[in-house]
Design a protein around this motif. Structure first.
Motif: not given
Length: 275
Positions: A27-28, A54-57, A59-66
């Motif tokens: 992801i990084e 699983q993958g959506t989660l 991303l969540a910590k890096h974006f304003v919204s997913v």
């Protein structure tokens, strides 16, 4: 049209329970590509074919919204139960018809899903919703997984696994052929963006009980097809492989922990500035 699979409630639940997510390192790599070509802040990510989330989660910590999307109501239901975060919204829709505005998305991902889409139509839709300098990330893994167990010959162990994979090969969907990596390489060549990257041999290793490794393989579309065609044959195959692995490991319980290594590859592409 896209191929619709993985839509039963039990199959969707097995996705959440057994599937291996991309590693934080992978992801990084995606986020580094996005930062390099578009920069921060990271506002909106869309995870298409999100399955149980699983993958959506990740991303969540890096974006304003997913936004996570999937064509399967059962998968979305599981995602809403397990893959929750305050900034995630899930929508049921086809990958080729996203309920997203033109030029609205910073990062569009499809994790182990792109090969099931109507690929040309999806790539057109990705181009529509991506912002200028927005990025596309298509991730998947190969079937040649490896397992290891302490004080055990890994080669012998994996020869048994290879027999499992070979038995399932005739049940693979013609839509994805013998190897999905070729479909992703074809997409890489077809995308006209000048800024794009191809990466493979990105290993993700995860400890799990042997029973979970078996559950992972049983969640594959090829095994599910065999199960529908001949439930007795599929069940016997799985039981035989499990017993042989236990014998090689010198243990009797499928609760015994093994290490499962999965080989990922990914396609990264940046939409150019609009002329």
């Amino acid at each position: 049209m896209a191929h619709r699979l993985f839509e039963g409630k039990e199959h969707a639940a097995s996705y959440w329970k057994y599937r291996i997510s991309p590693s934080h390192h992978l992801i990084e790599k995606v986020l580094d590509f996005l930062e390099k070509h578009r920069g921060r802040p990271f506002n909106l990510a869309a995870d298409v074919g999100c399955g149980s989330g699983q993958g959506t989660l990740l991303l969540a910590k890096h974006f304003v919204s997913v936004v996570g999307t999937d064509v399967s109501p059962a998968q979305v239901e599981v995602a809403l139960t397990h893959g929750k975060a305050p900034n995630i919204t899930y929508k049921q829709c086809a990958a080729e018809q996203l309920p997203l505005a033109d030029g609205s998305v910073d990062l569009l991902t499809a994790m182990s899903a792109f090969h099931w889409f109507d690929r040309p139509r999806f790539l057109q839709e990705a181009h529509r919703v991506l912002k200028p300098r927005g990025c596309l990330a298509l991730l998947n893994y190969t079937v040649d997984m490896e397992i290891s167990y302490a004080d055990c010959c890994s080669h012998t162990l994996n020869e048994v696994c290879k027999e499992f994979y070979a038995a399932l090969q005739p049940y693979r969907s013609p839509h994805i052929g013998r190897s999905s990596i070729e479909l992703y390489q074809e997409a890489y060549r077809s995308i006209p963006y000048p800024d794009k990257e191809w990466h493979e041999c990105l290993w993700v290793t995860k400890p799990m009980p042997l029973s979970s490794y078996m559950g992972l393989i049983e969640s594959f579309s090829s095994y599910q097809t065999m199960l529908r065609d001949d439930a007795q044959k599929a069940t016997k195959l799985s039981e035989d492989i499990s017993q042989r692995l236990l014998s090689v490991m010198g243990v009797t319980s499928t609760d015994t922990e093994v290490e499962v290594s999965v080989k990922y590859f990914c396609l990264l592409a940046c939409k150019p500035e609009e002329e």
